[in-house]
Design a protein around this motif. Sequence first.
Motif, PDB file in Angstrom:
ATOM      1  N   GLY A  83      -2.168 -25.950  -4.135  1.00 49.35           N
ATOM      2  CA  GLY A  83      -3.536 -26.256  -3.778  1.00 49.35           C
ATOM      3  C   GLY A  83      -4.421 -25.013  -4.397  1.00 49.35           C
ATOM      4  O   GLY A  83      -4.118 -24.188  -5.550  1.00 49.35           O
ATOM      5  N   ASP A  84      -5.665 -24.831  -3.920  1.00 50.53           N
ATOM      6  CA  ASP A  84      -6.684 -23.863  -4.363  1.00 50.53           C
ATOM      7  C   ASP A  84      -5.981 -22.542  -4.573  1.00 50.53           C
ATOM      8  O   ASP A  84      -5.740 -21.630  -3.520  1.00 50.53           O
ATOM      9  CB  ASP A  84      -7.924 -23.737  -3.390  1.00 50.53           C
ATOM     10  CG  ASP A  84      -9.075 -23.194  -3.743  1.00 50.53           C
ATOM     11  OD1 ASP A  84      -8.879 -22.286  -4.843  1.00 50.53           O
ATOM     12  OD2 ASP A  84     -10.190 -23.109  -3.144  1.00 50.53           O
ATOM     13  N   PRO A  85      -5.904 -21.745  -5.722  1.00 49.58           N
ATOM     14  CA  PRO A  85      -5.750 -20.774  -5.667  1.00 49.58           C
ATOM     15  C   PRO A  85      -6.353 -19.640  -5.156  1.00 49.58           C
ATOM     16  O   PRO A  85      -6.015 -18.315  -4.979  1.00 49.58           O
ATOM     17  CB  PRO A  85      -5.426 -20.477  -7.318  1.00 49.58           C
ATOM     18  CG  PRO A  85      -6.638 -21.288  -7.852  1.00 49.58           C
ATOM     19  CD  PRO A  85      -6.382 -22.359  -6.863  1.00 49.58           C
ATOM     20  N   VAL A  86      -7.718 -19.754  -4.776  1.00 47.29           N
ATOM     21  CA  VAL A  86      -8.747 -18.710  -4.035  1.00 47.29           C
ATOM     22  C   VAL A  86      -8.442 -18.857  -2.617  1.00 47.29           C
ATOM     23  O   VAL A  86      -8.572 -17.739  -1.850  1.00 47.29           O
ATOM     24  CB  VAL A  86      -9.926 -19.210  -4.401  1.00 47.29           C
ATOM     25  CG1 VAL A  86     -10.980 -18.277  -3.912  1.00 47.29           C
ATOM     26  CG2 VAL A  86     -10.263 -18.958  -6.020  1.00 47.29           C
ATOM     27  N   THR A  87      -8.112 -20.023  -2.102  1.00 49.36           N
ATOM     28  CA  THR A  87      -7.794 -20.086  -0.519  1.00 49.36           C
ATOM     29  C   THR A  87      -6.607 -20.167  -0.034  1.00 49.36           C
ATOM     30  O   THR A  87      -5.800 -19.223   0.224  1.00 49.36           O
ATOM     31  CB  THR A  87      -8.697 -21.374  -0.048  1.00 49.36           C
ATOM     32  OG1 THR A  87      -8.156 -22.432  -0.626  1.00 49.36           O
ATOM     33  CG2 THR A  87     -10.050 -20.921  -0.408  1.00 49.36           C
ATOM     34  N   THR A  88      -5.917 -21.279   0.086  1.00 48.79           N
ATOM     35  CA  THR A  88      -4.597 -21.672   0.523  1.00 48.79           C
ATOM     36  C   THR A  88      -3.564 -21.622  -0.502  1.00 48.79           C
ATOM     37  O   THR A  88      -2.277 -21.496   0.295  1.00 48.79           O
ATOM     38  CB  THR A  88      -4.581 -22.915   1.585  1.00 48.79           C
ATOM     39  OG1 THR A  88      -4.948 -23.890   0.912  1.00 48.79           O
ATOM     40  CG2 THR A  88      -5.500 -22.788   2.694  1.00 48.79           C
ATOM     41  N   GLY A  89      -3.662 -21.840  -1.363  1.00 44.10           N
ATOM     42  CA  GLY A  89      -2.783 -21.846  -2.436  1.00 44.10           C
ATOM     43  C   GLY A  89      -1.690 -20.862  -2.419  1.00 44.10           C
ATOM     44  O   GLY A  89      -0.508 -21.011  -2.467  1.00 44.10           O
ATOM     45  N   PRO A  90      -2.039 -19.537  -2.563  1.00 44.52           N
ATOM     46  CA  PRO A  90      -1.265 -18.577  -2.386  1.00 44.52           C
ATOM     47  C   PRO A  90      -0.452 -18.601  -1.252  1.00 44.52           C
ATOM     48  O   PRO A  90       0.993 -17.882  -1.018  1.00 44.52           O
ATOM     49  CB  PRO A  90      -2.101 -17.137  -2.374  1.00 44.52           C
ATOM     50  CG  PRO A  90      -3.268 -17.540  -3.017  1.00 44.52           C
ATOM     51  CD  PRO A  90      -3.643 -19.112  -2.728  1.00 44.52           C
ATOM     52  N   LEU A  91      -0.980 -18.911  -0.019  1.00 42.04           N
ATOM     53  CA  LEU A  91      -0.210 -18.989   1.192  1.00 42.04           C
ATOM     54  C   LEU A  91       1.160 -19.797   1.046  1.00 42.04           C
ATOM     55  O   LEU A  91       2.169 -19.751   1.584  1.00 42.04           O
ATOM     56  CB  LEU A  91      -1.002 -19.354   2.451  1.00 42.04           C
ATOM     57  CG  LEU A  91      -2.454 -18.655   2.698  1.00 42.04           C
ATOM     58  CD1 LEU A  91      -3.036 -19.190   3.931  1.00 42.04           C
ATOM     59  CD2 LEU A  91      -2.056 -17.055   2.847  1.00 42.04           C
ATOM     60  N   ARG A  92       0.619 -20.953   0.675  1.00 37.45           N
ATOM     61  CA  ARG A  92       1.762 -22.135   0.497  1.00 37.45           C
ATOM     62  C   ARG A  92       2.979 -21.647  -0.621  1.00 37.45           C
ATOM     63  O   ARG A  92       3.973 -21.893  -0.458  1.00 37.45           O
ATOM     64  CB  ARG A  92       1.153 -23.330  -0.142  1.00 37.45           C
ATOM     65  CG  ARG A  92       0.188 -24.146   1.015  1.00 37.45           C
ATOM     66  CD  ARG A  92       0.002 -25.662   0.518  1.00 37.45           C
ATOM     67  NE  ARG A  92      -0.749 -26.101   1.737  1.00 37.45           N
ATOM     68  CZ  ARG A  92      -2.056 -26.071   1.846  1.00 37.45           C
ATOM     69  NH1 ARG A  92      -2.971 -25.700   0.833  1.00 37.45           N
ATOM     70  NH2 ARG A  92      -2.682 -26.907   2.877  1.00 37.45           N
ATOM     71  N   ALA A  93       2.325 -21.046  -1.547  1.00 35.82           N
ATOM     72  CA  ALA A  93       3.145 -20.742  -2.929  1.00 35.82           C
ATOM     73  C   ALA A  93       4.316 -19.567  -2.279  1.00 35.82           C
ATOM     74  O   ALA A  93       5.427 -19.347  -2.454  1.00 35.82           O
ATOM     75  CB  ALA A  93       2.378 -19.951  -4.049  1.00 35.82           C
ATOM     76  N   ALA A  94       3.484 -18.447  -1.382  1.00 41.60           N
ATOM     77  CA  ALA A  94       4.426 -17.521  -0.948  1.00 41.60           C
ATOM     78  C   ALA A  94       5.466 -18.103  -0.164  1.00 41.60           C
ATOM     79  O   ALA A  94       6.836 -17.549  -0.275  1.00 41.60           O
ATOM     80  CB  ALA A  94       3.712 -16.518  -0.124  1.00 41.60           C
ATOM     81  N   LEU A  95       5.334 -18.943   0.594  1.00 44.56           N
ATOM     82  CA  LEU A  95       6.281 -19.537   1.722  1.00 44.56           C
ATOM     83  C   LEU A  95       7.257 -20.480   0.928  1.00 44.56           C
ATOM     84  O   LEU A  95       8.604 -20.447   1.246  1.00 44.56           O
ATOM     85  CB  LEU A  95       5.560 -20.405   2.741  1.00 44.56           C
ATOM     86  CG  LEU A  95       4.951 -19.603   3.847  1.00 44.56           C
ATOM     87  CD1 LEU A  95       4.272 -20.169   4.825  1.00 44.56           C
ATOM     88  CD2 LEU A  95       5.949 -18.608   4.612  1.00 44.56           C
ATOM     89  N   ARG A  96       6.704 -21.209  -0.005  1.00 41.61           N
ATOM     90  CA  ARG A  96       7.511 -22.238  -0.665  1.00 41.61           C
ATOM     91  C   ARG A  96       8.542 -21.429  -1.518  1.00 41.61           C
ATOM     92  O   ARG A  96       9.690 -21.532  -1.719  1.00 41.61           O
ATOM     93  CB  ARG A  96       6.660 -23.063  -1.736  1.00 41.61           C
ATOM     94  CG  ARG A  96       7.671 -23.785  -2.834  1.00 41.61           C
ATOM     95  CD  ARG A  96       6.554 -24.728  -3.562  1.00 41.61           C
ATOM     96  NE  ARG A  96       5.468 -23.876  -4.223  1.00 41.61           N
ATOM     97  CZ  ARG A  96       5.856 -23.138  -5.568  1.00 41.61           C
ATOM     98  NH1 ARG A  96       7.317 -23.117  -6.077  1.00 41.61           N
ATOM     99  NH2 ARG A  96       4.890 -22.528  -5.923  1.00 41.61           N
ATOM    100  N   GLU A  97       8.080 -20.378  -2.324  1.00 44.18           N
ATOM    101  CA  GLU A  97       9.035 -19.647  -3.037  1.00 44.18           C
ATOM    102  C   GLU A  97      10.110 -18.751  -2.386  1.00 44.18           C
ATOM    103  O   GLU A  97      11.079 -18.585  -2.552  1.00 44.18           O
ATOM    104  CB  GLU A  97       8.055 -18.444  -3.843  1.00 44.18           C
ATOM    105  CG  GLU A  97       7.262 -19.129  -5.132  1.00 44.18           C
ATOM    106  CD  GLU A  97       8.354 -19.334  -6.429  1.00 44.18           C
ATOM    107  OE1 GLU A  97       9.365 -18.966  -6.301  1.00 44.18           O
ATOM    108  OE2 GLU A  97       7.881 -20.167  -7.051  1.00 44.18           O
ATOM    109  N   ALA A  98       9.657 -18.301  -1.129  1.00 47.24           N
ATOM    110  CA  ALA A  98      10.703 -17.546  -0.312  1.00 47.24           C
ATOM    111  C   ALA A  98      11.691 -18.495   0.214  1.00 47.24           C
ATOM    112  O   ALA A  98      13.055 -18.163   0.269  1.00 47.24           O
ATOM    113  CB  ALA A  98       9.683 -17.000   0.853  1.00 47.24           C
ATOM    114  N   GLU A  99      11.370 -19.659   0.703  1.00 48.37           N
ATOM    115  CA  GLU A  99      12.344 -20.729   0.859  1.00 48.37           C
ATOM    116  C   GLU A  99      13.098 -21.099  -0.514  1.00 48.37           C
ATOM    117  O   GLU A  99      14.502 -21.064  -0.190  1.00 48.37           O
ATOM    118  CB  GLU A  99      11.686 -21.964   1.313  1.00 48.37           C
ATOM    119  CG  GLU A  99      12.646 -23.118   1.876  1.00 48.37           C
ATOM    120  CD  GLU A  99      12.110 -24.450   2.402  1.00 48.37           C
ATOM    121  OE1 GLU A  99      12.729 -24.925   3.049  1.00 48.37           O
ATOM    122  OE2 GLU A  99      10.995 -24.611   2.212  1.00 48.37           O
TER     123      GLU A  99
END
Length: 219
Positions: A83-99
């Motif tokens: 998603g949006d790299p300015v808003t929720t994108g980094p949140l999803r990426a951090a959790l996805r990559e950690a998993e």
Amino acid sequence: MAVTDDGLPTWLTPVARAARTIAPEQLSRFLPPETGGRQAAVLILFGEGGRGPELLLMERAGSLRSHAGQPSFPGGALDPEDGDPVTTGPLRAALREAEEETGLDPAGVQLFGVLPRLYIPVSGFVVTPVLGWWHSPSPFRAVDPGETARVFTVPVADLTDPANRVTTVHPSGHRGPAFLVESALVWGFTAGVIDRILHFAGWERPWDRSKQVPLDWRS
């Protein structure tokens, strides 16, 4: 994809408070360019272990072309579906990559803060550090041994212990904070962020900055 500090343990309150007020230049001298750079995120995950508060780290495989054998936070580049790299994108990426990297269950993680975006010049990544509270810990492991040598936790008490703190000296002349913990030398971007969190959370203890460790030319 919510970010909230409701229900955090008391000991994490200073970290959450610092995340709300810290400026980019207080974290690093390497700030994102106005344009360009590859968007990425890392998960700075705090939990509680047998020795109290701890932080989750991983060690990159020694066979990798870049940053081989270097400890780091779980994380990586944003995918379009994040998603949006300015808003929720980094949140999803951090959790996805950690998993993907450690096998942890994201359902047990509460995101409680986001630090300013930082820049890693050597790779061109613009990195958003995402803060998490591991309220329901799950098993973790190196999911892909070709990418990750190991996943481990470090007690915050060890990170704040002056005996475990050193200054690394890169062949380029650059000096930076580092930590000798869990049979690893934590340095570079990861150590720099940890150092600033300890400082602004009020956890830092005086340490001998003249104690130096030279880095190999391949680092």
